[in-house]
Motif scaffolding. Sequence first.
Motif, PDB file in Angstrom:
ATOM      1  N   MET A  79     -37.185  71.113  45.402  1.00 31.80           N
ATOM      2  CA  MET A  79     -37.549  70.378  44.412  1.00 31.80           C
ATOM      3  C   MET A  79     -36.550  69.754  43.348  1.00 31.80           C
ATOM      4  N   GLY A 125     -45.773  80.842  47.758  1.00 34.34           N
ATOM      5  CA  GLY A 125     -47.312  80.471  48.091  1.00 34.34           C
ATOM      6  C   GLY A 125     -47.389  81.051  49.410  1.00 34.34           C
ATOM      7  N   ILE A 129     -41.259  65.718  47.630  1.00 35.24           N
ATOM      8  CA  ILE A 129     -39.982  66.436  48.368  1.00 35.24           C
ATOM      9  C   ILE A 129     -39.982  66.075  49.855  1.00 35.24           C
TER      10      ILE A 129
HETATM   11  N1  PFF Z   1     -44.257  75.226  49.195  1.00 33.24           N
HETATM   12  C1  PFF Z   1     -43.939  76.268  48.172  1.00 33.24           C
HETATM   13  C2  PFF Z   1     -44.580  77.733  48.472  1.00 33.24           C
HETATM   14  O1  PFF Z   1     -45.566  77.496  49.452  1.00 33.24           O
HETATM   15  O2  PFF Z   1     -44.346  78.492  47.571  1.00 33.24           O
HETATM   16  C3  PFF Z   1     -44.084  75.914  46.771  1.00 33.24           C
HETATM   17  C4  PFF Z   1     -43.661  74.796  46.307  1.00 33.24           C
HETATM   18  C5  PFF Z   1     -42.467  74.126  46.796  1.00 33.24           C
HETATM   19  C6  PFF Z   1     -44.230  74.092  45.401  1.00 33.24           C
HETATM   20  C7  PFF Z   1     -41.859  73.047  46.449  1.00 33.24           C
HETATM   21  C8  PFF Z   1     -43.824  72.878  44.937  1.00 33.24           C
HETATM   22  C9  PFF Z   1     -42.800  72.318  45.449  1.00 33.24           C
HETATM   23  F1  PFF Z   1     -42.337  71.226  44.911  1.00 33.24           F
END
Ligand code: PFF
Length: 464
Positions: free
Chosen positions: A330, A27, A237
């Motif tokens: 996760m 992300g 999380i």
């Molecule tokens: N926060 C992570 C990102 O920015 O890519 C993506 C992510 C991590 C999504 C953990 C979902 C999760 F459970």
Amino acid sequence: MKHGDRASWSGQLAFVLAAAASAIGLGNLWRFPYLAAKYGGGVFIATYLVLSMTLGIVLLVTEIAIGRYARQSQSTAFMTLGFGRWNFIGILATVIPLFIMPYYNVIGGWVVRYLAAYAKLAFGGGAGAIADPGAFFEGFIAAPWAPFVAMAVFTAMSMVVIVMGVKNGIEKANLVMMPTLLVMAIALAVYVATLPGAGEGIRYYLVPDFSKCGSIGKVFLGAMGQMFYSLSLAMGIMITYGSYMRRTDSVKKSAVRIVGADTFVAVLSGFMVIPVVIMFDPASVETAGAGLMFVSLPKIFASLGAAGPWIGLVFFTLVLFAALTSSISMTEACVAAVCDFFHWKRRPSIAAVGVWTVALGAVSAFGYGRWKAFSPCGLPALEFFDSAMNILTPVVAALTCVFAGWALGPKRILAECRRDGSRGPSRVFNVFYIVMVRFVAPILVAAILVSEICRVFKIGGWSI
Ligand code: PFF
């Protein structure tokens, strides 16, 4: 697991690093720069900064405090806090990582494949398989076995860390991967800034352009949705990681640092990505999703001459680390949820989560090739799961705010924040927190829910 046996982080830094490692992922690397480019550069960045420092911190404090107070992962935390009828939130918050992780690991597998291709190119020379990135990507995701094998390799990497445990596995892996990621990202951003013509891209990224951002509502919703995903909120999380936190550590200070680290890497990614895209392939600057990372950037690397394969290698190593640490978080949230819910030991829980991930991951991995015919709502499996989870996430976030604000009560959350022995957050923060968690946050989160529903079902023109 007996109460006293619960794993714990070795200190506040380990906790902050683990939560930041979860937050910093795909992300930050492609979604943030793309949204900033699409929504007027500095306008989006400023909106994101304000939102993450206010709403983001409130939501993080809430989840971390719930986890530490209950000493349970999300699957049983809500029940443990004495409100059995709210436990459905915990079940929903467990369903989300259980469904996101398999397809996140499929994308992780793509990264593994690209890394292997760049390693071969950098060390072996020659044109390599990736000379035509568009054809390479299309061919790879539709291949009969390759996407599945790559996903299985990526899953195995994250499982090895989980098997080693919270202190010996997750903490140590983060200690290696996160600083490396940061050094690589800074080095790449500096390299990009030295390329002739980079100034224009940096200006494009930073200077506010109100003509491009559409309505302010869109910028706001875009920034808010990004913040949710980026901070790994509403996925259990932060509750699970909070349940491993020592009582002597500060919840609020940790939350501020996590948001700071996550935002820093997001903004830094823009310096890495936007100038090169503007220089070499301006039409693709607004390409969302896989296209930017797996097709546009590799095309640019190919045009960088001898440096290209090495830049590709460094870039995909850092992407792999970012994806891996997020996937690990996760996996841990799922494993802890299974342990707490069924009272199973850690090993069988890990085995069950592993089998689930590979089995459901197969559906997404084969979804562009041999199982293409399976397309729920007309979407490839991976995109279907992603859309469904994008709707479920704000539902859980809104319910968590209502639970914290009205059922458990903000005073209990704030009391948990004071347990580190300090006087706790200031009075101003306390008032701010209560107003946010009770009124502002549920309304804002509901707005994202509406926008996600509009986007998925293609209703109206205002969804982001
Ligand atoms: N926060 C992570 C990102 O920015 O890519 C993506 C992510 C991590 C999504 C953990 C979902 C999760 F459970």
